[in-house]
Design a protein around this motif. Sequence first.
Motif, short mmCIF file in Angstrom:
data_model
loop_
_atom_site.label_atom_id
_atom_site.label_comp_id
_atom_site.label_asym_id
_atom_site.label_seq_id
_atom_site.Cartn_x
_atom_site.Cartn_y
_atom_site.Cartn_z
N UNK A 1 -5.78 9.01 -5.55
CA UNK A 1 -5.56 8.45 -4.21
C UNK A 1 -6.58 7.35 -3.94
N UNK A 2 -7.84 7.63 -4.26
CA UNK A 2 -8.90 6.63 -4.07
C UNK A 2 -8.63 5.40 -4.92
N UNK B 1 2.39 6.83 -6.83
CA UNK B 1 1.36 7.63 -7.51
C UNK B 1 1.28 9.06 -7.00
N UNK B 2 1.83 9.33 -5.80
CA UNK B 2 1.73 10.67 -5.23
C UNK B 2 3.03 11.07 -4.55
N UNK B 3 3.47 12.27 -4.86
CA UNK B 3 4.66 12.80 -4.22
C UNK B 3 4.26 13.57 -2.96
N UNK C 1 0.84 -1.20 0.00
CA UNK C 1 0.00 0.00 0.00
C UNK C 1 0.88 1.25 0.00
N UNK C 2 1.88 1.25 0.87
CA UNK C 2 2.79 2.41 0.96
C UNK C 2 3.54 2.61 -0.36
N UNK C 3 3.99 1.50 -0.95
CA UNK C 3 4.69 1.60 -2.24
C UNK C 3 3.77 2.16 -3.32
N UNK C 4 2.52 1.70 -3.31
CA UNK C 4 1.55 2.15 -4.31
C UNK C 4 1.26 3.64 -4.16
N UNK C 5 1.09 4.09 -2.93
CA UNK C 5 0.81 5.51 -2.68
C UNK C 5 2.01 6.38 -3.03
N UNK D 1 6.04 20.56 -6.86
CA UNK D 1 5.57 20.49 -8.25
C UNK D 1 6.71 20.18 -9.20
N UNK D 2 7.87 20.76 -8.91
CA UNK D 2 9.05 20.51 -9.74
C UNK D 2 9.40 19.02 -9.75
N UNK D 3 9.40 18.40 -8.58
CA UNK D 3 9.71 16.98 -8.49
C UNK D 3 8.63 16.12 -9.13
N UNK D 4 7.36 16.51 -8.95
CA UNK D 4 6.26 15.77 -9.56
C UNK D 4 6.38 15.79 -11.08
N UNK D 5 6.71 16.96 -11.62
CA UNK D 5 6.86 17.09 -13.07
C UNK D 5 8.01 16.22 -13.58
N UNK D 6 9.12 16.25 -12.85
CA UNK D 6 10.32 15.53 -13.29
C UNK D 6 10.16 14.02 -13.19
N UNK D 7 9.53 13.56 -12.11
CA UNK D 7 9.46 12.11 -11.84
C UNK D 7 8.20 11.45 -12.41
N UNK D 8 7.13 12.23 -12.59
CA UNK D 8 5.87 11.61 -12.99
C UNK D 8 5.31 12.18 -14.29
#
Length: 303
Positions: free
Chosen positions: A78-79, A36-38, A29-33, A212-219
Amino acid sequence: IGLVRNYIDCLLSLPWDKMIKERIDLNKVKESLDSSHYGLNNVKERIIEYLAVKEYSSSLTSPIICLVGPPGTGKTTLAYSIAKSMKRNFVKISVGGVDDEAEIIGHRKSYLGASPGRIIEGMRKAKSNNPVFLIDEVDKLSKGIKGDPTSALLEVLDHEQNKSFRDNYLEMEYDLSNVVFILTANSIDTIPAPLLDRLEVIEIEGYTEFEKQDIAKKHLIPRLCKNHGLGYLKVYDNVILEIVKYYTKESGVRELERQLSKVIRKIVTELVTNKYNNFKPVLSLENLEFYLGKKKFCSLTSN
């Protein structure tokens, strides 16, 4: 004949006793979250606690989670991640703008064009009687002359009543007690008070510029490149921060994704048209204005 056929089809398509066997592995669960979410550590921790208590006590009477936050902060995903981690089917409905309780509990068969409510329709799509059921935009419910949809939704969410939920179209009881309901809203202030009283609110705050910078770069960038068939795109960190500061003004990352998508479409167009020889897809401060135009906003942190 058509009305009878539709009614029988509805009865036969409902998952009366089909149940997906639940398997909760909190590490997965932790890995999945995390995948999918930073960030959002407090939110993730609360979700893991919720699932841990549910697994330990094997109780279906746990509180109804309501994810509250600005648009684009990842409430729906998240859901979905919760459903994925629980190995359950996932279904979503939206109740934004609903002012007729028949939208929730269905129309009686005597009405022309009668149909089941959104809850039963959702269960038909779920194809199991224990899905994770997302009810979106509960803060946008409204009361009209056709009844109060809030009271109908209360019946759906109440553990004491939803064991024998009765849809007007079905005219028979349907058990919703195995369903895990998750609600979302943009603002806690406009959620009807009787409904809010039964919810456990988890607030999702907006992301900082560096998040946001990390989210853009990684996802975002890897996903957009894959969707557009672009094998490689070099983007400098300071360029992403420039887009965040001067081309978006939001708590989430939806507009940031649109701007990056706009850049990638233009780069793909240049690659296809062979406008430049040996063209290399690179996004830098020098060509940012070429792709996105003049800056749209002024940054409060700029000198």
